[in-house]
Scaffold this active site. Structure first.
Site, short mmCIF file in Angstrom:
data_model
loop_
_atom_site.label_atom_id
_atom_site.label_comp_id
_atom_site.label_asym_id
_atom_site.label_seq_id
_atom_site.Cartn_x
_atom_site.Cartn_y
_atom_site.Cartn_z
N THR A 134 75.45 31.26 45.69
CA THR A 134 74.22 31.99 45.41
C THR A 134 74.36 33.07 44.34
O THR A 134 73.38 33.41 43.67
CB THR A 134 73.67 32.65 46.69
N ASP A 135 75.55 33.61 44.14
CA ASP A 135 75.68 34.78 43.27
C ASP A 135 75.26 34.52 41.83
O ASP A 135 74.68 35.38 41.17
CB ASP A 135 77.10 35.33 43.30
N LYS A 182 68.27 36.73 42.40
CA LYS A 182 68.80 37.14 43.69
C LYS A 182 68.61 38.65 43.81
O LYS A 182 69.23 39.42 43.08
CB LYS A 182 70.28 36.77 43.82
N THR A 221 78.86 27.59 50.11
CA THR A 221 78.94 27.27 51.53
C THR A 221 77.82 26.35 52.00
O THR A 221 77.82 25.93 53.15
CB THR A 221 78.87 28.56 52.37
#
Length: 444
Positions: free
Chosen positions: A178-179, A257, A102
């Protein structure tokens, strides 16, 4: 265009000549609601979906609506007037490569929905401040959800980075979900050596249609890093705190993360962040003096062997189940996320011994994440060492897994594989830990 609406809602919109993307006002009693009409995918044909000025989407039942009227047609909005100067024809300094996620998405004015910004012009429109920093060019390499990332995509990204440097760019920004961004950062770090400039992965935890979005600040910070950083390393650039003061630049092989949804989810583990980005001041401040300097020519060596798996040890791990995995003829390597200093049950030691004798690499990391493996302290650790298990210092389990994929694609001999895995290639091993590397949570 009302094809996403049905039944009563469709009839109302058709009679008033209201289309998706129009600015409308709805009155229900004393309440007036103004926003952009969005497509509706609800099975309920008595709901309008509206995007409010604050960025949130709401559903409004047609029941008890006393008035609905169009305020502004989408076709009357001159979006071209919002375009800012783009460095057309000029040689770019920073290349932005989009792989999905995104981070470079923008609100589509016609519908209020969010879609990727596909061109340099759209990125400048989304974030015109970039023009103050550098000449940029953009490329959509592919657009996938980060959970669908694969080693073959890592190769394509690495090739695109190499090409961008060869074209004269001095820094690269990679937009990524991001994952799995930390996996990709590790893969690029091992695949690209002697970097001519920073390779900055950046993502967003909140999409650009949300008031709390981190997209703009993260992307701007990434461009600042790509422009001004003195290092030639693969890094991850993300929010540093819950507010919007600054971003942090993390070494790509020392980042993880650590939260599913917070904007400051990414943390350096067993290492200091390389830098902080004061985005309002357009300034990069170095925090870690140990970095890899820029070189004259980027070297590409991107190939991976994914015949590996990551074994997260747990009490009660079935021996027969583990034996089936270890005897799988396709398996060439295993990374264990062991307990504490690097342990598994002693019940499994002979299985590991047989596997290493058969040429399978087995490396040990710790589930603790912070700290380093030391298998010389307790009996079980020493027995695992004797069985051929290789301790991998303070490497994160995911980094060790990606490194093993890269090493296996280059070596067949087990001893050479073991030697490469314990060699510090790009900063994945920190030989010295200080007290300030461990975070302290405050509950006051």
């Amino acid at each position: 265009m009302q094809e996403n609406y049905k039944g009563k809602a469709y009839d109302i919109l058709k009679n008033l000549n209201i289309e998706e993307g129009d600015l409308i006002e709805i009155k229900k009693g004393d309440l007036r609601i103004r926003g952009i009409l969005l497509p509706s995918y609800s099975k309920d044909d008595r709901i309008f979906v509206i995007k409010l000025d604050n960025g949130y989407n709401i559903g409004i039942s047609i029941d008890n609506i006393t008035e609905i009227k169009p305020i502004e047609k989408k076709s009357s909005k001159d979006r071209e007037s919002e375009r800012r100067e783009v460095h057309n024809g000029a040689k770019s300094e920073i290349k932005i490569i989009s792989t999905g996620g995104t981070i470079v998405s923008r609100v589509e004015y016609e519908t209020g929905a969010v879609r990727p910004a596909l061109t340099t012009e759209e990125i400048i429109q989304f974030l015109p401040e970039i023009n103050e920093i550098a000449k940029v060019d953009a490329e959509v390499l592919f657009s996938i959800l980060s959970e669908n990332m694969k080693p073959e995509f890592w190769v394509k990204i690495a090739e695109s980075v190499k090409k961008a440097f060869d074209e004269g760019n001095t820094g690269i920004v990679i937009a990524h979900g991001t994952d799995t961004m930390a996996y990709t950062a590790s893969a690029l770090a091992f695949s690209l050596r002697s970097l001519q400039g920073p390779v900055v992965l950046v993502g967003s935890q909140r999409s650009s249609d949300r008031p709390s979005s981190d997209s703009a600040i993260n992307l701007l910070s990434a461009v600042i890093t790509a422009k001004y950083a003195p290092f030639g390393e693969v890094v991850v650039n993300m929010h540093a705190e819950s507010s919007d003061t600054y971003a942090l630049v993390h070494r790509g092989v020392k980042v993880r993360k650590m939260h599913s949804s917070r904007r400051d989810a990414f943390q350096s583990v067993n290492d200091k962040p390389l830098a902080k980005v004061l985005w309002k001041e357009r300034k990069l401040v170095m925090l870690n003096e140990k970095y890899i300097s820029k070189k004259d020519e980027t070297l590409l060596d991107a190939k991976f062997d994914n015949r590996v798996f990551l074994l997260y040890y747990y009490p009660g791990l079935d021996r027969d189940f583990l034996e089936q995995m270890l005897t799988n003829t396709k398996i060439r390597g295993i990374i264990i996320a062991g307990t504490g200093l690097g342990h598994t049950s002693s019940d499994h030691i002979e299985l590991f011994r047989k596997a290493t004798k058969d040429g399978i690499f087995i490396g040990m990391t710790t589930q603790c994440l912070f700290g380093r493996v030391n298998m010389n302290v307790y009996t079980t650790g020493r027995q695992l060492l004797d069985a051929g298990v290789t301790p991998l210092e303070d490497m994160l389990p995911e980094v060790a897994l990606v490194k093993l994929m890269w090493v296996l694609a280059h070596e067949q001999d087990l001893e050479k594989i073991q030697n490469l895995m314990i060699t510090n290639l790009v900063g994945e091993i920190n030989p010295r830990h200080t007290l300030d590397l461990f975070p302290r949570w405050s509950y006051e």
